[in-house]
Design a protein around this motif. Structure first.
Motif, PDB file in Angstrom:
ATOM      1  N   GLY A 169      18.465  56.032   4.151  1.00  0.00           N
ATOM      2  CA  GLY A 169      17.014  55.925   4.069  1.00  0.00           C
ATOM      3  C   GLY A 169      16.353  57.150   4.683  1.00  0.00           C
ATOM      4  N   MET A 170      15.446  56.893   5.604  1.00  0.00           N
ATOM      5  CA  MET A 170      14.747  57.973   6.295  1.00  0.00           C
ATOM      6  C   MET A 170      15.657  58.546   7.374  1.00  0.00           C
ATOM      7  N   VAL A 171      16.138  59.753   7.130  1.00  0.00           N
ATOM      8  CA  VAL A 171      17.038  60.433   8.063  1.00  0.00           C
ATOM      9  C   VAL A 171      16.410  61.764   8.438  1.00  0.00           C
ATOM     10  N   THR A 172      16.430  62.077   9.714  1.00  0.00           N
ATOM     11  CA  THR A 172      15.946  63.359  10.199  1.00  0.00           C
ATOM     12  C   THR A 172      17.130  64.158  10.707  1.00  0.00           C
ATOM     13  N   VAL A 173      17.331  65.332  10.147  1.00  0.00           N
ATOM     14  CA  VAL A 173      18.397  66.217  10.611  1.00  0.00           C
ATOM     15  C   VAL A 173      17.859  66.979  11.810  1.00  0.00           C
ATOM     16  N   THR A 174      18.412  66.704  12.992  1.00  0.00           N
ATOM     17  CA  THR A 174      17.885  67.324  14.202  1.00  0.00           C
ATOM     18  C   THR A 174      18.549  68.657  14.503  1.00  0.00           C
ATOM     19  N   GLU A 175      19.845  68.767  14.200  1.00  0.00           N
ATOM     20  CA  GLU A 175      20.543  70.016  14.501  1.00  0.00           C
ATOM     21  C   GLU A 175      21.804  70.100  13.662  1.00  0.00           C
ATOM     22  N   LYS A 234      28.900  70.206  12.164  1.00  0.00           N
ATOM     23  CA  LYS A 234      28.452  68.926  12.703  1.00  0.00           C
ATOM     24  C   LYS A 234      26.968  68.813  12.418  1.00  0.00           C
ATOM     25  N   ILE A 235      26.592  67.749  11.742  1.00  0.00           N
ATOM     26  CA  ILE A 235      25.192  67.505  11.433  1.00  0.00           C
ATOM     27  C   ILE A 235      24.717  66.367  12.320  1.00  0.00           C
ATOM     28  N   TYR A 236      23.809  66.665  13.226  1.00  0.00           N
ATOM     29  CA  TYR A 236      23.226  65.665  14.105  1.00  0.00           C
ATOM     30  C   TYR A 236      21.982  65.112  13.438  1.00  0.00           C
ATOM     31  N   TYR A 237      21.889  63.785  13.371  1.00  0.00           N
ATOM     32  CA  TYR A 237      20.761  63.159  12.693  1.00  0.00           C
ATOM     33  C   TYR A 237      20.193  62.048  13.553  1.00  0.00           C
ATOM     34  N   ALA A 247      22.575  51.048  11.467  1.00  0.00           N
ATOM     35  CA  ALA A 247      23.038  52.381  11.864  1.00  0.00           C
ATOM     36  C   ALA A 247      24.461  52.627  11.373  1.00  0.00           C
ATOM     37  N   ALA A 248      25.308  51.601  11.419  1.00  0.00           N
ATOM     38  CA  ALA A 248      26.676  51.737  10.918  1.00  0.00           C
ATOM     39  C   ALA A 248      26.680  51.932   9.411  1.00  0.00           C
ATOM     40  N   ASP A 275      22.399  61.342  16.653  1.00  0.00           N
ATOM     41  CA  ASP A 275      21.770  61.999  17.797  1.00  0.00           C
ATOM     42  C   ASP A 275      20.911  60.970  18.537  1.00  0.00           C
ATOM     43  N   ALA A 276      21.371  60.557  19.692  1.00  0.00           N
ATOM     44  CA  ALA A 276      20.675  59.519  20.455  1.00  0.00           C
ATOM     45  C   ALA A 276      19.662  60.094  21.437  1.00  0.00           C
ATOM     46  N   SER A 277      19.428  61.388  21.420  1.00  0.00           N
ATOM     47  CA  SER A 277      18.528  61.992  22.407  1.00  0.00           C
ATOM     48  C   SER A 277      17.087  61.500  22.249  1.00  0.00           C
TER      49      SER A 277
END
Length: 121
Positions: free
Chosen positions: A33-39, A50-53, A63-64, A98-100
């Motif tokens: 769905g709505m995914v934001t690629v952070t880094e 490594k794609i952090y999302y 999430a799984a 990415d849990a930040s």
């Protein structure tokens, strides 16, 4: 004179932009769905990325499912990246949550709660 940015950093930044576009407009998997690629982190030999999302989904089950959907679409994303980027070999894609952002929101709530509980002057 040293370079300001390594080639892997420049490739990672372009991959971040392209993946964000692909995930928003091209991926048809309903689990994604709505995914934001952070880094994006690319290894020096350009073999792995490594794609952090992050996402707005909060429960563990969704999430799984999102993680499974991203892993399933990795081949499609890699083929689309090969068409959009001028690379000899496109790195293998590894998705990491990415849990930040979640941690930042928890800290903000705790600070606001502590300020509300403190006595006013």
């Amino acid at each position: 004179m040293a370079k300001d940015f390594a080639r892997s950093d420049r490739v990672a930044e372009q991959m971040r932009r392209e993946l964000a576009d692909l995930l928003q407009f091209e991926v048809k998997d309903p689990r994604v769905g709505m995914v934001t690629v952070t880094e994006v982190e690319v290894t020096g030999d350009m073999a792995h990325a490594k794609i952090y999302y992050s996402t707005a989904e909060q429960d563990a089950k969704s999430a799984a499912e999102l993680q499974k959907g991203l892993e399933k679409t990795a081949g499609f994303l890699r083929s689309q990246l090969s068409k959009r980027m001028l690379l000899r070999t496109v790195p293998q894609l590894h998705f990491v949550y990415d849990a930040s952002i979640d941690n930042g929101m928890k800290l903000t709530r705790l600070i606001n709660q502590a300020l509300a509980d403190s006595p006013k002057e």
